[in-house]
Design a protein around this motif. Structure first.
Motif, PDB file in Angstrom:
ATOM      1  N   HIS A 106       0.828  -1.211   0.000  1.00 52.79           N
ATOM      2  CA  HIS A 106       0.000   0.000   0.000  1.00 52.79           C
ATOM      3  C   HIS A 106       0.862   1.261   0.000  1.00 52.79           C
ATOM      4  O   HIS A 106       0.604   2.209  -0.759  1.00 52.79           O
ATOM      5  CB  HIS A 106      -0.921   0.005   1.226  1.00 52.79           C
ATOM      6  CG  HIS A 106      -1.632   1.308   1.431  1.00 52.79           C
ATOM      7  ND1 HIS A 106      -2.606   1.761   0.572  1.00 52.79           N
ATOM      8  CD2 HIS A 106      -1.480   2.276   2.381  1.00 52.79           C
ATOM      9  CE1 HIS A 106      -3.047   2.940   0.981  1.00 52.79           C
ATOM     10  NE2 HIS A 106      -2.371   3.281   2.072  1.00 52.79           N
ATOM     11  N   LEU A 110       1.889   5.157  -2.595  1.00 54.11           N
ATOM     12  CA  LEU A 110       1.961   6.550  -2.152  1.00 54.11           C
ATOM     13  C   LEU A 110       3.359   7.145  -2.296  1.00 54.11           C
ATOM     14  O   LEU A 110       3.506   8.363  -2.413  1.00 54.11           O
ATOM     15  CB  LEU A 110       1.535   6.660  -0.682  1.00 54.11           C
ATOM     16  CG  LEU A 110       0.182   6.044  -0.306  1.00 54.11           C
ATOM     17  CD1 LEU A 110      -0.068   6.216   1.179  1.00 54.11           C
ATOM     18  CD2 LEU A 110      -0.945   6.674  -1.119  1.00 54.11           C
ATOM     19  N   GLN A 219      -4.986   2.152   5.998  1.00 52.45           N
ATOM     20  CA  GLN A 219      -6.148   3.030   5.980  1.00 52.45           C
ATOM     21  C   GLN A 219      -5.781   4.488   5.729  1.00 52.45           C
ATOM     22  O   GLN A 219      -6.659   5.345   5.647  1.00 52.45           O
ATOM     23  CB  GLN A 219      -6.887   2.922   7.324  1.00 52.45           C
ATOM     24  CG  GLN A 219      -7.215   1.505   7.754  1.00 52.45           C
ATOM     25  CD  GLN A 219      -7.992   0.736   6.707  1.00 52.45           C
ATOM     26  OE1 GLN A 219      -8.915   1.271   6.110  1.00 52.45           O
ATOM     27  NE2 GLN A 219      -7.606  -0.517   6.486  1.00 52.45           N
ATOM     28  N   ARG A 220      -4.495   4.751   5.601  1.00 52.97           N
ATOM     29  CA  ARG A 220      -4.035   6.128   5.448  1.00 52.97           C
ATOM     30  C   ARG A 220      -3.852   6.491   3.978  1.00 52.97           C
ATOM     31  O   ARG A 220      -3.444   5.677   3.162  1.00 52.97           O
ATOM     32  CB  ARG A 220      -2.705   6.325   6.184  1.00 52.97           C
ATOM     33  CG  ARG A 220      -2.806   6.094   7.690  1.00 52.97           C
ATOM     34  CD  ARG A 220      -3.486   7.253   8.372  1.00 52.97           C
ATOM     35  NE  ARG A 220      -3.567   7.062   9.813  1.00 52.97           N
ATOM     36  CZ  ARG A 220      -3.855   8.034  10.671  1.00 52.97           C
ATOM     37  NH1 ARG A 220      -4.092   9.259  10.214  1.00 52.97           N
ATOM     38  NH2 ARG A 220      -3.929   7.786  11.951  1.00 52.97           N
ATOM     39  N   LYS A 221      -4.132   7.751   3.687  1.00 49.47           N
ATOM     40  CA  LYS A 221      -3.956   8.285   2.342  1.00 49.47           C
ATOM     41  C   LYS A 221      -2.774   9.250   2.328  1.00 49.47           C
ATOM     42  O   LYS A 221      -2.221   9.601   3.377  1.00 49.47           O
ATOM     43  CB  LYS A 221      -5.234   8.999   1.896  1.00 49.47           C
ATOM     44  CG  LYS A 221      -6.464   8.093   1.865  1.00 49.47           C
ATOM     45  CD  LYS A 221      -7.704   8.880   1.466  1.00 49.47           C
ATOM     46  CE  LYS A 221      -8.944   7.987   1.456  1.00 49.47           C
ATOM     47  NZ  LYS A 221     -10.175   8.739   1.079  1.00 49.47           N
ATOM     48  N   LEU A 222      -2.402   9.665   1.148  1.00 46.05           N
ATOM     49  CA  LEU A 222      -1.242  10.534   1.004  1.00 46.05           C
ATOM     50  C   LEU A 222      -1.368  11.780   1.862  1.00 46.05           C
ATOM     51  O   LEU A 222      -0.420  12.189   2.547  1.00 46.05           O
ATOM     52  CB  LEU A 222      -1.071  10.917  -0.469  1.00 46.05           C
ATOM     53  CG  LEU A 222       0.148  11.768  -0.824  1.00 46.05           C
ATOM     54  CD1 LEU A 222       1.434  11.038  -0.485  1.00 46.05           C
ATOM     55  CD2 LEU A 222       0.109  12.149  -2.292  1.00 46.05           C
ATOM     56  N   GLU A 223      -2.538  12.388   1.880  1.00 46.35           N
ATOM     57  CA  GLU A 223      -2.709  13.636   2.621  1.00 46.35           C
ATOM     58  C   GLU A 223      -2.592  13.447   4.129  1.00 46.35           C
ATOM     59  O   GLU A 223      -2.392  14.417   4.871  1.00 46.35           O
ATOM     60  CB  GLU A 223      -4.045  14.295   2.277  1.00 46.35           C
ATOM     61  CG  GLU A 223      -5.258  13.413   2.467  1.00 46.35           C
ATOM     62  CD  GLU A 223      -5.646  12.699   1.184  1.00 46.35           C
ATOM     63  OE1 GLU A 223      -6.849  12.397   1.037  1.00 46.35           O
ATOM     64  OE2 GLU A 223      -4.755  12.444   0.336  1.00 46.35           O
ATOM     65  N   ASP A 224      -2.692  12.205   4.610  1.00 47.27           N
ATOM     66  CA  ASP A 224      -2.519  11.956   6.039  1.00 47.27           C
ATOM     67  C   ASP A 224      -1.069  12.134   6.466  1.00 47.27           C
ATOM     68  O   ASP A 224      -0.791  12.369   7.642  1.00 47.27           O
ATOM     69  CB  ASP A 224      -2.966  10.537   6.397  1.00 47.27           C
ATOM     70  CG  ASP A 224      -4.456  10.334   6.203  1.00 47.27           C
ATOM     71  OD1 ASP A 224      -5.220  11.283   6.469  1.00 47.27           O
ATOM     72  OD2 ASP A 224      -4.862   9.246   5.767  1.00 47.27           O
TER      73      ASP A 224
END
Length: 235
Positions: A106, A110, A219-224
């Motif tokens: 995952h 990113l 569960q994290r996205k780039l913006e996190d």
């Protein structure tokens, strides 16, 4: 004379190994049980005393040198030579935390995941290979004696606009944050005995993110990690 330069990545994830991607506490427990089974509780405790002395002296775990020193007085013990096989052939692939490899996959969507670990030059790389992490990280592996003192070398190998360090030791994260400042996002994985001990301590600067286990990163996205990461390389 032309000098090759490596274009910086927008984002590099720096991943610790022990008690971050794999359960090193379980390995230590199994090693202790094997020592006790073969040599008795007193000799098991002697091994761990040697190990602790070396760790305090060097600042990293050295299971093999501890075993070398442990042999004193045991040269004729029939179980001594088998201990090297126990350590070197330990099935670390069975000690990966749940979904550790899926988490690496995952993070690759990113940015560029890279292992950044402390350890010796023999056992730690072997552990990483045995666990399947070397292949999963496509050979992007750094092992230093003290990674918090090697950030210039790390950046030379993997230049990036921004870094994310994922580790179970918040004091180490704080030391790295003090050096890299806003270019580093720190993620504390609250797994293992170091994390449990640090839970009652006040760490400054505090980690930017704290998660209960490594798979939570899925569960994290780039913006996190950094809202402007997508544009950081050209900013």
């Amino acid at each position: 004379m032309l000098i090759d330069t490596v274009a910086p990545e927008p984002l590099v994830f720096l991943l610790d190994v022990d008690d971050t991607l794999l359960d090193n506490d379980r390995f230590a427990a199994d090693l202790g049980a094997e020592l006790e089974r073969n040599f008795g509780a007193a000799e098991r405790d002697r091994y761990w005393a040697i190990y602790a002395e070396l760790r305090d002296e060097r600042g990293y775990a050295d299971y093999l040198d501890a075993l070398q020193r442990f042999r004193r007085g045991l040269d004729n013990h029939p179980a001594l030579l088998a201990m090297s096989g126990f350590v070197l052939d330990y099935p670390f692939e069975l000690r990966l935390f749940p979904e550790a490899l899926e988490t690496v996959a995952h993070l690759r969507t990113l940015g560029r995941p890279v292992i950044l670990s402390d350890g010796d030059v023999v056992f730690q790389p072997r552990k990483i290979r045995r666990a399947g992490l070397w292949q999963a990280l496509q050979g992007d592996v750094l092992v230093y004696l003290h990674k918090q003192h090697m950030l210039d070398a790390m950046q030379a190998r993997y230049p990036a606009a921004h870094y994310v360090m994922v580790d179970d030791k918040p004091d180490l994260l704080a030391a790295m944050k003090r050096q890299l400042g806003a270019r580093l996002t720190t993620v504390w994985v609250r797994q293992g005995h170091y994390a449990a001990t640090a839970a009652e301590q006040r760490i400054e600067p505090a980690p930017d993110l704290a998660i209960p286990h490594i798979r939570a990163l899925q569960q994290r996205k780039l913006e996190d990690f950094l809202p402007d990461a997508a544009n950081a390389a050209t900013a």
